[in-house]
Design a protein around this motif. Sequence first.
Motif, PDB file in Angstrom:
ATOM      1  N   GLU A   1    -117.525   5.604 -48.224  1.00 51.94           N
ATOM      2  CA  GLU A   1    -117.401   5.746 -49.861  1.00 51.94           C
ATOM      3  C   GLU A   1    -119.013   5.673 -50.164  1.00 51.94           C
ATOM      4  N   SER A   2    -119.772   4.633 -49.519  1.00 52.65           N
ATOM      5  CA  SER A   2    -121.228   4.513 -49.698  1.00 52.65           C
ATOM      6  C   SER A   2    -121.982   5.723 -49.544  1.00 52.65           C
ATOM      7  N   ALA A   3    -121.541   6.314 -48.324  1.00 48.50           N
ATOM      8  CA  ALA A   3    -122.261   7.872 -48.098  1.00 48.50           C
ATOM      9  C   ALA A   3    -121.974   8.832 -48.996  1.00 48.50           C
ATOM     10  N   VAL A   4    -120.647   8.737 -49.501  1.00 53.24           N
ATOM     11  CA  VAL A   4    -120.377   9.904 -50.578  1.00 53.24           C
ATOM     12  C   VAL A   4    -121.190   9.715 -51.785  1.00 53.24           C
ATOM     13  N   VAL A   5    -121.423   8.322 -52.209  1.00 53.71           N
ATOM     14  CA  VAL A   5    -122.262   7.998 -53.392  1.00 53.71           C
ATOM     15  C   VAL A   5    -123.964   8.363 -53.103  1.00 53.71           C
ATOM     16  N   ALA A   6    -124.154   8.104 -51.899  1.00 52.66           N
ATOM     17  CA  ALA A   6    -125.663   8.314 -51.698  1.00 52.66           C
ATOM     18  C   ALA A   6    -125.885   9.674 -51.567  1.00 52.66           C
ATOM     19  N   ALA A   7    -124.805  10.451 -51.111  1.00 51.32           N
ATOM     20  CA  ALA A   7    -125.087  12.030 -51.143  1.00 51.32           C
ATOM     21  C   ALA A   7    -125.078  12.727 -52.523  1.00 51.32           C
ATOM     22  N   LEU A   8    -124.146  11.996 -53.130  1.00 53.90           N
ATOM     23  CA  LEU A   8    -124.113  12.470 -54.803  1.00 53.90           C
ATOM     24  C   LEU A   8    -125.457  12.544 -55.299  1.00 53.90           C
ATOM     25  N   LEU A   9    -125.908  11.279 -55.091  1.00 59.57           N
ATOM     26  CA  LEU A   9    -127.124  11.079 -55.793  1.00 59.57           C
ATOM     27  C   LEU A   9    -128.538  11.272 -55.260  1.00 59.57           C
TER      28      LEU A   9
ATOM     29  N   ALA B   1    -121.293  18.237 -48.707  1.00 55.53           N
ATOM     30  CA  ALA B   1    -119.880  18.005 -48.885  1.00 55.53           C
ATOM     31  C   ALA B   1    -119.154  17.681 -47.562  1.00 55.53           C
ATOM     32  N   GLN B   2    -119.777  17.201 -46.578  1.00 56.05           N
ATOM     33  CA  GLN B   2    -119.035  16.805 -45.346  1.00 56.05           C
ATOM     34  C   GLN B   2    -118.674  15.321 -45.680  1.00 56.05           C
ATOM     35  N   TYR B   3    -119.553  14.311 -46.410  1.00 52.43           N
ATOM     36  CA  TYR B   3    -119.232  13.145 -46.510  1.00 52.43           C
ATOM     37  C   TYR B   3    -117.568  12.905 -47.435  1.00 52.43           C
ATOM     38  N   PRO B   4    -117.433  13.642 -48.540  1.00 52.41           N
ATOM     39  CA  PRO B   4    -116.176  13.478 -48.907  1.00 52.41           C
ATOM     40  C   PRO B   4    -115.028  13.652 -48.081  1.00 52.41           C
ATOM     41  N   ILE B   5    -115.160  14.812 -47.304  1.00 51.49           N
ATOM     42  CA  ILE B   5    -114.031  15.324 -46.201  1.00 51.49           C
ATOM     43  C   ILE B   5    -113.910  14.062 -45.218  1.00 51.49           C
ATOM     44  N   LYS B   6    -115.250  13.603 -44.843  1.00 48.60           N
ATOM     45  CA  LYS B   6    -115.060  12.325 -43.898  1.00 48.60           C
ATOM     46  C   LYS B   6    -114.365  11.281 -44.597  1.00 48.60           C
ATOM     47  N   LEU B   7    -114.553  10.771 -45.801  1.00 51.94           N
ATOM     48  CA  LEU B   7    -113.878   9.973 -46.617  1.00 51.94           C
ATOM     49  C   LEU B   7    -112.257  10.088 -46.519  1.00 51.94           C
ATOM     50  N   ALA B   8    -111.844  11.332 -46.831  1.00 48.42           N
ATOM     51  CA  ALA B   8    -110.398  11.712 -47.072  1.00 48.42           C
ATOM     52  C   ALA B   8    -109.837  11.387 -45.556  1.00 48.42           C
ATOM     53  N   TYR B   9    -110.443  11.500 -44.450  1.00 46.04           N
ATOM     54  CA  TYR B   9    -109.846  11.281 -43.280  1.00 46.04           C
ATOM     55  C   TYR B   9    -110.414   9.937 -42.679  1.00 46.04           C
ATOM     56  N   ALA B  10    -110.948   9.150 -43.410  1.00 48.40           N
ATOM     57  CA  ALA B  10    -111.469   7.975 -42.759  1.00 48.40           C
ATOM     58  C   ALA B  10    -110.527   6.935 -41.898  1.00 48.40           C
ATOM     59  N   PRO B  11    -110.796   6.643 -40.779  1.00 44.50           N
ATOM     60  CA  PRO B  11    -109.920   5.739 -39.948  1.00 44.50           C
ATOM     61  C   PRO B  11    -109.692   4.456 -40.530  1.00 44.50           C
ATOM     62  N   ALA B  12    -108.417   3.949 -40.658  1.00 38.37           N
ATOM     63  CA  ALA B  12    -108.047   2.511 -41.098  1.00 38.37           C
ATOM     64  C   ALA B  12    -108.796   1.462 -40.124  1.00 38.37           C
TER      65      ALA B  12
ATOM     66  N   PHE C   1    -127.899  16.077 -56.465  1.00 40.01           N
ATOM     67  CA  PHE C   1    -128.761  16.284 -57.369  1.00 40.01           C
ATOM     68  C   PHE C   1    -129.992  17.157 -57.089  1.00 40.01           C
ATOM     69  N   ALA C   2    -130.479  17.216 -56.059  1.00 42.19           N
ATOM     70  CA  ALA C   2    -131.722  17.976 -55.666  1.00 42.19           C
ATOM     71  C   ALA C   2    -131.023  19.329 -55.417  1.00 42.19           C
ATOM     72  N   ALA C   3    -130.064  19.608 -54.973  1.00 39.81           N
ATOM     73  CA  ALA C   3    -129.401  21.140 -54.880  1.00 39.81           C
ATOM     74  C   ALA C   3    -129.267  21.604 -56.209  1.00 39.81           C
ATOM     75  N   VAL C   4    -128.820  20.931 -56.995  1.00 39.42           N
ATOM     76  CA  VAL C   4    -128.558  21.532 -58.455  1.00 39.42           C
ATOM     77  C   VAL C   4    -129.764  21.475 -59.249  1.00 39.42           C
TER      78      VAL C   4
ATOM     79  N   TRP D   1    -128.274  22.157 -48.910  1.00 36.53           N
ATOM     80  CA  TRP D   1    -128.154  20.869 -49.226  1.00 36.53           C
ATOM     81  C   TRP D   1    -126.733  20.466 -49.818  1.00 36.53           C
ATOM     82  N   ALA D   2    -126.184  21.245 -50.491  1.00 38.26           N
ATOM     83  CA  ALA D   2    -124.728  21.247 -50.987  1.00 38.26           C
ATOM     84  C   ALA D   2    -123.826  21.249 -49.843  1.00 38.26           C
ATOM     85  N   ALA D   3    -124.185  22.104 -48.956  1.00 36.39           N
ATOM     86  CA  ALA D   3    -123.098  21.904 -47.889  1.00 36.39           C
ATOM     87  C   ALA D   3    -123.141  20.688 -47.046  1.00 36.39           C
ATOM     88  N   SER D   4    -124.383  20.044 -46.558  1.00 31.12           N
ATOM     89  CA  SER D   4    -124.393  19.017 -45.909  1.00 31.12           C
ATOM     90  C   SER D   4    -123.911  17.627 -46.745  1.00 31.12           C
TER      91      SER D   4
END
Length: 74
Positions: free
Chosen positions: A41-49, A13-24, A53-56, A8-11
Amino acid sequence: MMLPCLVWAASAAQYPIKLAYAPAGNVTVGGRTFVTADVYESAVVAALLTMVFAAVTAAFRSWAVVRPGRAPPR
């Protein structure tokens, strides 16, 4: 017991990486225009919540059950 937590945590983690390299640029769907970075950004927030949360929570629960010398929680 910790493998699902790590998956769960690894899946998530892909969203912040994709956000860092998001195309303009923008994307238009159904007549509405979205900024690409905002979608990521919305995907990162959804993944965190959800996934993080479920993984922790699951990690703490499995650690409490496996810890020696204590009765399992009810």
